[in-house]
Design a protein around this motif. Sequence first.
Motif, PDB file in Angstrom:
ATOM      1  N   UNK A 404       2.917  79.981 -22.141  1.00  0.00           N
ATOM      2  CA  UNK A 404       3.569  78.668 -21.504  1.00  0.00           C
ATOM      3  C   UNK A 404       4.980  78.650 -21.940  1.00  0.00           C
ATOM      4  N   UNK A 405       5.068  79.092 -23.273  1.00  0.00           N
ATOM      5  CA  UNK A 405       6.624  78.990 -23.766  1.00  0.00           C
ATOM      6  C   UNK A 405       7.618  80.028 -23.120  1.00  0.00           C
ATOM      7  N   UNK A 406       6.939  80.813 -22.390  1.00  0.00           N
ATOM      8  CA  UNK A 406       7.792  81.892 -21.687  1.00  0.00           C
ATOM      9  C   UNK A 406       8.252  81.563 -20.168  1.00  0.00           C
ATOM     10  N   UNK A 407       7.617  80.354 -19.776  1.00  0.00           N
ATOM     11  CA  UNK A 407       7.820  79.953 -18.198  1.00  0.00           C
ATOM     12  C   UNK A 407       8.797  78.851 -18.191  1.00  0.00           C
ATOM     13  N   UNK A 408       9.645  78.997 -17.090  1.00  0.00           N
ATOM     14  CA  UNK A 408      10.748  78.166 -17.235  1.00  0.00           C
ATOM     15  C   UNK A 408      10.555  77.207 -16.426  1.00  0.00           C
ATOM     16  N   UNK A 409      11.519  76.089 -16.235  1.00  0.00           N
ATOM     17  CA  UNK A 409      11.434  74.718 -15.419  1.00  0.00           C
ATOM     18  C   UNK A 409      11.171  74.945 -13.820  1.00  0.00           C
ATOM     19  N   UNK A 410      11.854  76.201 -13.273  1.00  0.00           N
ATOM     20  CA  UNK A 410      11.864  76.765 -11.895  1.00  0.00           C
ATOM     21  C   UNK A 410      10.660  76.774 -11.396  1.00  0.00           C
ATOM     22  N   UNK A 411      10.034  77.675 -12.422  1.00  0.00           N
ATOM     23  CA  UNK A 411       8.492  78.283 -11.911  1.00  0.00           C
ATOM     24  C   UNK A 411       7.581  77.068 -11.909  1.00  0.00           C
ATOM     25  N   UNK A 412       7.684  76.225 -13.036  1.00  0.00           N
ATOM     26  CA  UNK A 412       6.679  74.805 -12.888  1.00  0.00           C
ATOM     27  C   UNK A 412       6.886  74.218 -11.790  1.00  0.00           C
ATOM     28  N   UNK A 413       8.128  73.879 -11.239  1.00  0.00           N
ATOM     29  CA  UNK A 413       8.515  72.939  -9.913  1.00  0.00           C
ATOM     30  C   UNK A 413       8.130  73.721  -8.778  1.00  0.00           C
ATOM     31  N   UNK A 414       8.047  74.963  -8.911  1.00  0.00           N
ATOM     32  CA  UNK A 414       7.600  75.901  -7.827  1.00  0.00           C
ATOM     33  C   UNK A 414       5.916  75.684  -7.643  1.00  0.00           C
ATOM     34  N   UNK A 415       5.357  75.627  -8.660  1.00  0.00           N
ATOM     35  CA  UNK A 415       3.868  75.416  -8.698  1.00  0.00           C
ATOM     36  C   UNK A 415       3.458  73.966  -8.320  1.00  0.00           C
ATOM     37  N   UNK A 428      -4.784  77.145  -2.478  1.00  0.00           N
ATOM     38  CA  UNK A 428      -3.501  77.167  -3.392  1.00  0.00           C
ATOM     39  C   UNK A 428      -3.348  75.897  -4.137  1.00  0.00           C
ATOM     40  N   UNK A 429      -3.810  74.813  -3.474  1.00  0.00           N
ATOM     41  CA  UNK A 429      -3.567  73.395  -4.307  1.00  0.00           C
ATOM     42  C   UNK A 429      -4.442  73.414  -5.656  1.00  0.00           C
ATOM     43  N   UNK A 430      -5.720  73.914  -5.425  1.00  0.00           N
ATOM     44  CA  UNK A 430      -6.740  74.002  -6.555  1.00  0.00           C
ATOM     45  C   UNK A 430      -6.091  75.026  -7.643  1.00  0.00           C
ATOM     46  N   UNK A 431      -5.780  76.213  -7.197  1.00  0.00           N
ATOM     47  CA  UNK A 431      -5.040  77.301  -8.204  1.00  0.00           C
ATOM     48  C   UNK A 431      -3.932  76.778  -8.922  1.00  0.00           C
ATOM     49  N   UNK A 432      -3.011  75.925  -8.205  1.00  0.00           N
ATOM     50  CA  UNK A 432      -1.856  75.716  -8.568  1.00  0.00           C
ATOM     51  C   UNK A 432      -1.959  74.357  -9.679  1.00  0.00           C
ATOM     52  N   UNK A 433      -2.825  73.435  -9.586  1.00  0.00           N
ATOM     53  CA  UNK A 433      -3.394  72.548 -10.627  1.00  0.00           C
ATOM     54  C   UNK A 433      -3.891  73.157 -11.773  1.00  0.00           C
ATOM     55  N   UNK A 434      -4.711  74.202 -11.457  1.00  0.00           N
ATOM     56  CA  UNK A 434      -5.270  75.075 -12.776  1.00  0.00           C
ATOM     57  C   UNK A 434      -4.205  75.892 -13.683  1.00  0.00           C
ATOM     58  N   UNK A 435      -2.904  76.342 -13.110  1.00  0.00           N
ATOM     59  CA  UNK A 435      -2.142  76.962 -13.595  1.00  0.00           C
ATOM     60  C   UNK A 435      -1.276  75.943 -14.369  1.00  0.00           C
ATOM     61  N   UNK A 436      -1.005  74.833 -13.484  1.00  0.00           N
ATOM     62  CA  UNK A 436      -0.092  73.794 -14.190  1.00  0.00           C
ATOM     63  C   UNK A 436      -0.684  73.211 -15.538  1.00  0.00           C
ATOM     64  N   UNK A 457      -0.918  62.397  -5.513  1.00  0.00           N
ATOM     65  CA  UNK A 457      -0.656  63.219  -4.385  1.00  0.00           C
ATOM     66  C   UNK A 457      -2.114  63.659  -3.697  1.00  0.00           C
ATOM     67  N   UNK A 458      -2.925  64.194  -4.718  1.00  0.00           N
ATOM     68  CA  UNK A 458      -4.229  64.692  -4.105  1.00  0.00           C
ATOM     69  C   UNK A 458      -5.453  64.173  -4.466  1.00  0.00           C
ATOM     70  N   UNK A 459      -5.487  62.801  -5.235  1.00  0.00           N
ATOM     71  CA  UNK A 459      -6.781  62.425  -5.622  1.00  0.00           C
ATOM     72  C   UNK A 459      -7.743  62.155  -4.127  1.00  0.00           C
ATOM     73  N   UNK A 460      -7.025  62.060  -3.130  1.00  0.00           N
ATOM     74  CA  UNK A 460      -8.081  62.231  -1.934  1.00  0.00           C
ATOM     75  C   UNK A 460      -8.685  63.334  -1.301  1.00  0.00           C
ATOM     76  N   UNK A 461      -8.068  64.370  -2.057  1.00  0.00           N
ATOM     77  CA  UNK A 461      -8.657  65.779  -1.577  1.00  0.00           C
ATOM     78  C   UNK A 461     -10.067  65.975  -1.846  1.00  0.00           C
ATOM     79  N   UNK A 462     -10.858  66.183  -0.403  1.00  0.00           N
ATOM     80  CA  UNK A 462     -12.067  66.093  -0.809  1.00  0.00           C
ATOM     81  C   UNK A 462     -12.931  67.441  -1.352  1.00  0.00           C
ATOM     82  N   UNK A 463     -12.349  68.390  -1.639  1.00  0.00           N
ATOM     83  CA  UNK A 463     -12.887  69.587  -2.109  1.00  0.00           C
ATOM     84  C   UNK A 463     -13.110  69.422  -3.608  1.00  0.00           C
TER      85      UNK A 463
END
Length: 587
Positions: A404-415, A428-436, A457-463
Amino acid sequence: MSREFTMDHVIKAVNTLNLGNVVWADEYLAAFQKSNDTWIIAEEILSYRPPHDLHIMTFAAMSLAKKIKECFQNLRKSQLISLKNCLIEHLKYAAMMPDSNSLIVQLGVCLAALGLMVSQWDHELQDFVQKLSGKPHHVMALLEVLKVVPEETRPSNLLLPVEQLDIVIQQLRFQSPYVLDVLEGLLERQDLPDDAMSKCLAVCASWTKFGLLSPNEVLESKLLLKAEIILVTPLAKGHLQAAELIVAMLEQSLVRTNLNGRLADLVISLKPAFKRSMGDNPLLQNYCNIFVNLFNTHFKLTQTNPERLEERLLTIELLLLIAEKSPVEVIEASLGMWSLISEEVLHDADPYKYSVYRPYFLRLLDLLFPRATLPASYEFMMPPGSADIQRFRGLIGEVLLDMAHMINADTMEKLYNIVVDEQSPWTEVEAGVFFLRHLMGNMKKQQTDIILSILNNIQDRPQAFIRLQLLELISIPETVSIEIIWACLVNELRRAEPMFPAIECRLNLVMPHWNYLVILAIEMDGFRLEESERCQLLSSICALIRELPATHFRRAKRSMFNIKWLKCPAHTQANRLNLIQNSFELI
């Protein structure tokens, strides 16, 4: 069965045990192996003609091996010589039997243990090799025994004093050039079976792994050339044994704190062969083991030598190649290596190292993201899903936390943008939350804002798998308020198909605010649960209430007994109240 030990009784017990776990047979055979009758009966079984079934003979050989190790000191010199000669004859006979490798291995253990404890390898080993160097089948048995010899030098296998064991190992090291000559000589024979090469490589790997052959000795041998051809081509036959030889050389290089540049170059030259092996998982796994061991050896030998950083980057490229090209089950073995790099950078806090290594970690992140994405077929599936995917994700999660300490703000914003984009596929949404959620620990100040924004933003996603990631988010300690946690739990319970196990294990998140638990109990008929689940919910609530301090416990207990469920039949309400009563009656 009688405690009298006879060949017929032993055979009957072995056959009985072979059919199932029968206590009397197990006890009888254990007693037999401790008795003095083992010597005679085991020899009788091995000498019987026509031969007994293979599993009977293998048990006899195992019993002899155990007896040799435990009672060696009680044997006279004449008995030792006679036993050795008998074992060699049994080995020759076994070599001519079909599918007899298990028996050959156990006879090899007998001979190895006997020879190691005699400690006269300057003569014994050469004499043994000569006796088994004639017929091709005998040679194959010889190779099995030579492979076993180093394995038997482990203290757990050989019950010798430390000083005597050291002497044995030194004698074997003295004999290792002779063994290498024997193996190279066998390579020239045209009359041996096709797998003779594989067995020669396996013997060399064994002697190298246990430190009897040095990596530099192997580097100068014809065997290494054969291994290199197999790995560079690549050839399937002998591939595993060739890989094991290279791994053994790398492991011993670490033990001896000296990595020969030729060995490192050989490993790096295998990249094209690795790429050509796509689709062949066993071969890919072999290359992965080699690449990971090169990285590990080089990393640990150069940690205090910044001048060799450029060399290390070449080994990191091998790790990236694994992450990019390999199947999931192959990648797993390499992930821990990234944590080693991350820990070093964090420990040194060197800005230069951050600048050097960060691009490699960002490349790794880009490679792992699609590999960690769930199959689209999981859209309507309830967690947990495939055990293999769970295990793989668990390993990725550990690496993400470390890096985590190796990852920059740009990458976090991308996720983050992937997660909140309405057009992003659910996977991709699910994987993005997992990574974040694994990476945001390095952004303590922004952590709460990130979580709240994702929830909005995603609390209504049904999956279900996305919903599970949201529950994981609110479970991160000291990030969101009790009110947010409560709202998320209730929101999930009101789903058409709530993930009850995921809610139940998170009820403790609202503690010590027990009033939320009481409200949950009051409103549970409004949730789409089975009655058995409602009872389980009540039971879990009561268990948490029992942990409260006495003052709060009495108030919460009184509130629970005052609940009236108006939407359920009288007998159901009575069952629930009885459950509450039983939960609190011992308090």
